[in-house]
Design a protein around this motif. Structure first.
Motif, PDB file in Angstrom:
ATOM      1  N   LEU A  82      10.603  13.921 -12.260  1.00  0.00           N
ATOM      2  CA  LEU A  82      10.086  14.759 -11.174  1.00  0.00           C
ATOM      3  C   LEU A  82       8.680  14.314 -10.736  1.00  0.00           C
ATOM      4  CD1 LEU A  82      10.655  17.340  -9.502  1.00  0.00           C
ATOM      5  CD2 LEU A  82       9.519  18.633 -11.319  1.00  0.00           C
ATOM      6  N   GLU A  87      11.420   8.393  -8.268  1.00  0.00           N
ATOM      7  CA  GLU A  87      12.329   9.524  -8.519  1.00  0.00           C
ATOM      8  C   GLU A  87      13.589   9.461  -7.659  1.00  0.00           C
ATOM      9  OE1 GLU A  87      10.515  13.224  -7.523  1.00  0.00           O
ATOM     10  OE2 GLU A  87      12.255  14.414  -8.087  1.00  0.00           O
ATOM     11  N   ARG A 111      10.580  10.695  -1.811  1.00  0.00           N
ATOM     12  CA  ARG A 111      10.730  11.318  -0.492  1.00  0.00           C
ATOM     13  C   ARG A 111       9.526  12.164  -0.119  1.00  0.00           C
ATOM     14  NH1 ARG A 111      16.568  13.564  -1.971  1.00  0.00           N
ATOM     15  NH2 ARG A 111      17.665  11.573  -2.115  1.00  0.00           N
ATOM     16  N   LYS A 112       9.215  12.114   1.158  1.00  0.00           N
ATOM     17  CA  LYS A 112       8.075  12.863   1.666  1.00  0.00           C
ATOM     18  C   LYS A 112       8.513  13.791   2.792  1.00  0.00           C
ATOM     19  CE  LYS A 112       4.116  11.044   1.466  1.00  0.00           C
ATOM     20  NZ  LYS A 112       2.913  10.216   1.699  1.00  0.00           N
ATOM     21  N   VAL A 113       7.522  14.454   3.397  1.00  0.00           N
ATOM     22  CA  VAL A 113       7.845  15.477   4.375  1.00  0.00           C
ATOM     23  C   VAL A 113       7.627  15.015   5.817  1.00  0.00           C
ATOM     24  CG1 VAL A 113       7.155  17.759   5.202  1.00  0.00           C
ATOM     25  CG2 VAL A 113       7.554  17.392   2.770  1.00  0.00           C
ATOM     26  N   SER A 114       6.466  14.466   6.130  1.00  0.00           N
ATOM     27  CA  SER A 114       6.195  14.086   7.530  1.00  0.00           C
ATOM     28  C   SER A 114       6.852  12.755   7.872  1.00  0.00           C
ATOM     29  CB  SER A 114       4.700  13.988   7.765  1.00  0.00           C
ATOM     30  OG  SER A 114       4.141  12.927   7.013  1.00  0.00           O
ATOM     31  N   VAL A 115       7.014  11.923   6.867  1.00  0.00           N
ATOM     32  CA  VAL A 115       7.745  10.663   7.018  1.00  0.00           C
ATOM     33  C   VAL A 115       8.836  10.690   5.951  1.00  0.00           C
ATOM     34  CG1 VAL A 115       5.768   9.378   7.916  1.00  0.00           C
ATOM     35  CG2 VAL A 115       6.152   9.450   5.455  1.00  0.00           C
ATOM     36  N   PHE A 150       0.516   2.480   2.543  1.00  0.00           N
ATOM     37  CA  PHE A 150       1.790   3.047   2.066  1.00  0.00           C
ATOM     38  C   PHE A 150       2.861   1.969   2.037  1.00  0.00           C
ATOM     39  CE2 PHE A 150       0.711   4.644   6.408  1.00  0.00           C
ATOM     40  CZ  PHE A 150       1.387   3.688   7.139  1.00  0.00           C
ATOM     41  N   TRP A 174       3.166   4.174  10.597  1.00  0.00           N
ATOM     42  CA  TRP A 174       4.363   4.905  10.992  1.00  0.00           C
ATOM     43  C   TRP A 174       4.153   5.236  12.455  1.00  0.00           C
ATOM     44  CZ3 TRP A 174       8.673   6.126   8.054  1.00  0.00           C
ATOM     45  CH2 TRP A 174       8.572   5.952   6.679  1.00  0.00           C
TER      46      TRP A 174
ATOM     47  N   GLY B  86       2.064   9.588   7.397  1.00  0.00           N
ATOM     48  CA  GLY B  86       2.476   8.871   6.193  1.00  0.00           C
ATOM     49  C   GLY B  86       1.346   8.428   5.294  1.00  0.00           C
ATOM     50  N   PHE B  91      -2.595  15.576   5.055  1.00  0.00           N
ATOM     51  CA  PHE B  91      -2.542  17.045   5.062  1.00  0.00           C
ATOM     52  C   PHE B  91      -3.756  17.716   4.428  1.00  0.00           C
ATOM     53  CE2 PHE B  91       1.908  15.734   5.486  1.00  0.00           C
ATOM     54  CZ  PHE B  91       2.230  16.418   6.643  1.00  0.00           C
ATOM     55  N   THR B 113      -0.969  14.695   0.418  1.00  0.00           N
ATOM     56  CA  THR B 113       0.239  14.404   1.170  1.00  0.00           C
ATOM     57  C   THR B 113       1.316  15.379   0.690  1.00  0.00           C
ATOM     58  OG1 THR B 113       1.785  12.673   1.766  1.00  0.00           O
ATOM     59  CG2 THR B 113       0.940  12.603  -0.452  1.00  0.00           C
ATOM     60  N   ARG B 114       2.365  15.556   1.479  1.00  0.00           N
ATOM     61  CA  ARG B 114       3.418  16.509   1.099  1.00  0.00           C
ATOM     62  C   ARG B 114       4.700  15.762   0.746  1.00  0.00           C
ATOM     63  NH1 ARG B 114       2.293  20.778   6.001  1.00  0.00           N
ATOM     64  NH2 ARG B 114       0.217  21.411   5.279  1.00  0.00           N
ATOM     65  N   CYS B 115       5.341  16.238  -0.295  1.00  0.00           N
ATOM     66  CA  CYS B 115       6.529  15.551  -0.812  1.00  0.00           C
ATOM     67  C   CYS B 115       7.728  16.480  -0.802  1.00  0.00           C
ATOM     68  CB  CYS B 115       6.256  15.057  -2.234  1.00  0.00           C
ATOM     69  SG  CYS B 115       4.800  14.011  -2.321  1.00  0.00           S
ATOM     70  N   GLU B 116       8.896  15.907  -1.075  1.00  0.00           N
ATOM     71  CA  GLU B 116      10.119  16.702  -1.028  1.00  0.00           C
ATOM     72  C   GLU B 116      10.426  17.421  -2.341  1.00  0.00           C
ATOM     73  OE1 GLU B 116      13.996  15.301   0.976  1.00  0.00           O
ATOM     74  OE2 GLU B 116      14.499  15.385  -1.147  1.00  0.00           O
ATOM     75  N   SER B 117      10.368  16.699  -3.448  1.00  0.00           N
ATOM     76  CA  SER B 117      10.803  17.302  -4.721  1.00  0.00           C
ATOM     77  C   SER B 117       9.688  18.098  -5.379  1.00  0.00           C
ATOM     78  CB  SER B 117      11.289  16.215  -5.674  1.00  0.00           C
ATOM     79  OG  SER B 117      10.232  15.332  -5.991  1.00  0.00           O
ATOM     80  N   VAL B 118       8.461  17.703  -5.115  1.00  0.00           N
ATOM     81  CA  VAL B 118       7.287  18.443  -5.582  1.00  0.00           C
ATOM     82  C   VAL B 118       6.499  18.794  -4.322  1.00  0.00           C
ATOM     83  CG1 VAL B 118       7.211  17.363  -7.848  1.00  0.00           C
ATOM     84  CG2 VAL B 118       6.003  16.285  -5.954  1.00  0.00           C
ATOM     85  N   ASN B 121       1.202  15.525  -3.339  1.00  0.00           N
ATOM     86  CA  ASN B 121       0.669  14.466  -4.187  1.00  0.00           C
ATOM     87  C   ASN B 121      -0.741  14.186  -3.705  1.00  0.00           C
ATOM     88  OD1 ASN B 121       0.537  12.578  -6.185  1.00  0.00           O
ATOM     89  ND2 ASN B 121       2.146  11.243  -5.382  1.00  0.00           N
ATOM     90  N   PHE B 153       0.688  10.114 -10.752  1.00  0.00           N
ATOM     91  CA  PHE B 153       0.577  10.917  -9.525  1.00  0.00           C
ATOM     92  C   PHE B 153      -0.627  11.832  -9.630  1.00  0.00           C
ATOM     93  CE2 PHE B 153       4.264  12.384 -12.139  1.00  0.00           C
ATOM     94  CZ  PHE B 153       3.614  13.404 -12.819  1.00  0.00           C
TER      95      PHE B 153
END
Lengths: 317, 324
Positions: A82, A87, A111-115, A150, A174, B86, B91, B113-118, B121, B153
């Motif tokens: 996690l 992951e 995986r990220k949110v904005s990209v 990135f 991006w 990216g 954020f 930054t914003r992530c999906e599973s957590v 970061n 992380f």
């Protein structure tokens, strides 16, 4: 340079792969073993939300690259826990024999949110001829830095003159091409060196000139030495509309160098291009060159980024 | 033991009478001393965006050097833009630490930054001001301190210092994300790196401060000050769960070292805890200790992780901390 195509060599749909993987055999990369050639690739499973997760598997060929003599039926390398950089998948993996061990440079995805995602390069080591790999820590060995913000990935590592060289890619931006679409990524090829394969010094610059435009995406460099020169193959494409439109899709590019520092790009000398029809007629991507019994081979993917497997070519003398 | 006299809250973004971009939060105070005033940099937030989430920006207030309760100037707009699509700091830029370097002012900050599973970061970035600290431009689009095999992380809470011509960065690194019934919760510990130029860093590669609340203790904001032959660190620590109220919330800890590497933790020395009631009755955190005009001060944040502003405390003893 001139390559003879030997056709598609592996279709993942014809084999039972571990971890619920079915389609995709992307970015094939070879490890030459005494009695076989082990070709690693990234295949995919769908997770609980229907998104893909890339996982490493391998298939063993005989030493004339004609017959499949084995296939991995176990987890070759674990994905990260996690929140870790790897992951959500490993794609691709680059394997390098280093004395009595095999080094694997992985590109881990998160995986990220904005990209959609970010990537970093990790290191894992095998002591059983590449059957299994143990990760060196939970984190990456090469990740975002001041001028490579990135998408650090696609490592290709080779030893030249006692020094480890890595060619890899880094994201530059991006960019939204269409307001209603998610942003597209742009990435370029760079170079780093190391004395131990673990700690790397980056050159900090793009080493292959753009040919299409400033938004050209360059990926998966592979380098070999032949006839007094270093030869690099890679793939490149337009940043937008590259999935469906063959004109914008990946092609194989070529550059050469005398000193591993300065590269002259000349795609017209690549000596390989998409076929008139068939499995590699719309795109060609993820080239990997390796030498075996005096021959130079190139593994690569065709249409749909390798959804239906990979093929092989051999360099003409 | 340190004995602090709390002198009260100095700034709460919610108390502003004039229209301001700052709606809530004043976190991670860090001072820069000018001839006539003391600038307190901190991280503040506009109202949440449509998705209910916050962005965090670098801000400041200027305090009269003769009377630290008198605010003489308030930052009118964020002084460091957030990063592009990216990037590591798309954020938010929080926490922060500010330092003068010849003609420039540097801010080291944790990018979000914003992530999906957590949920998020972080990595540590650097931005530079050439106008005496009024505005900042990032040095590059990426971080100066990022992830490595044993720092996978959540690099954050930077505190920048210069000793003997060398740069030191104390910061935290994530150890693991714990699964919970709701959002995953991180565990992070205090670490250190050193550098000749403040840009290229060598990580020391070990946790510096032993955990007191067990393996999952979270440690943050390692604020180091050199005095009387020793390095003194004030930091904050909390439980990894149920930390949003008084019981498991942030407290201020203390450790000392003669070599910056080996630290003895002695939280009872810190002398700074929650109040009986009021704005800092549930938690105290993000200490920043500085000396000014023959006094030693601590800035810190209180309840709700600094939603309600920044407070000031004055050191009463030991007396050898008061300049002669």
């Amino acid at each position: 340079m001139k390559w003879s195509k030997l056709g598609k060599k592996f279709d993942p749909r014809e084999y039972a792969l571990p971890n619920n993987c079915g389609e995709f055999a992307q970015s094939p990369q070879a490890l030459v073993i005494s009695d076989r050639v082990r070709v690693y690739f990234s295949t995919r499973e769908k997770d609980s939300v229907g998104k893909y997760i890339s996982r490493i598997a391998f298939v063993d060929f005989d030493k004339i690259m004609q017959n499949i003599i084995g296939i991995s039926n176990h987890t070759v390398i674990e994905l990260g826990k996690l929140g870790c950089f790897d992951e959500h998948g490993i794609f691709p993996i680059n394997v390098v024999r280093d004395r009595n061990r095999v080094l694997a440079y992985t590109t881990g995805w998160n995986r990220k949110v904005s990209v959609s995602a970010d990537a970093s390069i990790g290191l894992a080591i095998s002591h059983d001829d590449g059957l299994t790999f143990q990760k060196q820590g939970k984190g990456p060995i090469l990740s975002a830095s001041l001028n490579e913000p990135f998408l650090i990935g696609d490592a290709y590592v080779a030893l030249h003159g006692g020094l480890y060289h890595m060619w890899y890619i880094y994201g530059t931006k991006w960019k939204k091409f269409v307001e209603s679409d998610p942003p597209d990524r742009i990435y370029k090829i760079a170079h780093a060196t190391s004395e131990d394969g673990l700690n790397w010094h980056r050159d900090g610059r793009q080493i292959i000139a753009d040919r299409l435009n400033a938004d050209e995406c360059q990926a998966l460099p592979t380098v070999f030495h032949r006839d007094g020169k270093y030869h690099m193959y890679f793939c490149y494409r337009q940043a937008h509309g590259f999935r469906k439109q063959s004109n914008n899709a990946y092609r194989i590019g070529y550059a050469y160098s005398n000193d591993l520092i300065n590269w002259e790009r000349d795609d017209s000398k690549a000596g390989i291009d998409v076929s008139e029809d068939g499995w590699d007629s719309e795109m060609q991507c993820y080239p990997h060159t390796f030498q075996l019994d005096g021959k130079v081979y190139m593994l690569y993917n065709g249409n749909e980024f390798g959804r239906f497997g990979f093929g092989l070519a051999v360099l003409q003398e | 033991m340190f004995k602090w006299e709390k002198v009260g809250k100095i700034f709460d973004p919610r108390d502003q009478k004039n229209e301001s971009w700052m709606q809530e939060f004043a976190q991670s105070p860090s001072v820069l001393i000018y001839e006539r005033h003391v600038r307190v940099y901190f991280c503040s937030r506009p109202s949440p965006t449509l998705d209910g989430q916050y962005l965090s920006f670098l801000s400041y207030i200027d305090l009269d050097r003769e009377n630290l309760f008198k605010i003489v100037n308030i930052c009118k707009e964020p002084i460091l833009k957030l990063g592009a699509y990216g990037t590591f700091d798309e954020f938010g830029t929080n926490p922060i630490s500010v330092i003068r370097n010849q003609d420039e002012v540097r801010v080291y900050y944790a990018g979000w930054t914003r992530c999906e599973s957590v949920p998020f970061n972080g990595a540590i970035g650097l931005a530079i001001s050439h106008d005496n600290g009024d505005s900042f431009t990032r040095l590059g689009e990426g971080p100066v301190l990022s992830y490595s095999p044993d720092e996978p992380f959540l690099l954050g809470s930077p505190r920048i210092r210069k000793y003997g011509g060398k740069w030191y960065l104390w910061y935290v690194s994530g150890k693991e994300w714990l699964q919970t019934d709701g959002k995953p919760e991180p565990v992070y510990k205090i670490r250190m790196a050193s550098s000749g130029d403040g840009i290229n860093w060598v990580k020391f590669g070990k946790d510096l401060i032993e955990s007191k609340l067990g393996e999952h203790e979270c440690q943050a904001c390692p604020d180091v000050i050199f005095h009387d032959g020793k390095y003194h660190m004030f930091f904050s620590y909390r439980y990894s769960h149920n930390y949003k109220g008084k019981e498991g919330g942030y407290r201020i800890g203390y450790a000392s070292s003669v070599d910056m590497i080996n630290w003895s933790r002695l939280d009872e020395m810190a002398g700074m805890s929650v109040s009986e009631h009021g704005w800092d009755s549930e938690m105290v955190s993000y200490p920043h200790v500085f000396m000014l005009d023959a006094q030693t001060y601590m800035l810190y944040q209180g309840n709700e992780m600094g939603r309600s502003g920044i407070g000031l405390a004055k050191l009463d003893s030991p007396k050898n901390w008061i300049a002669k």
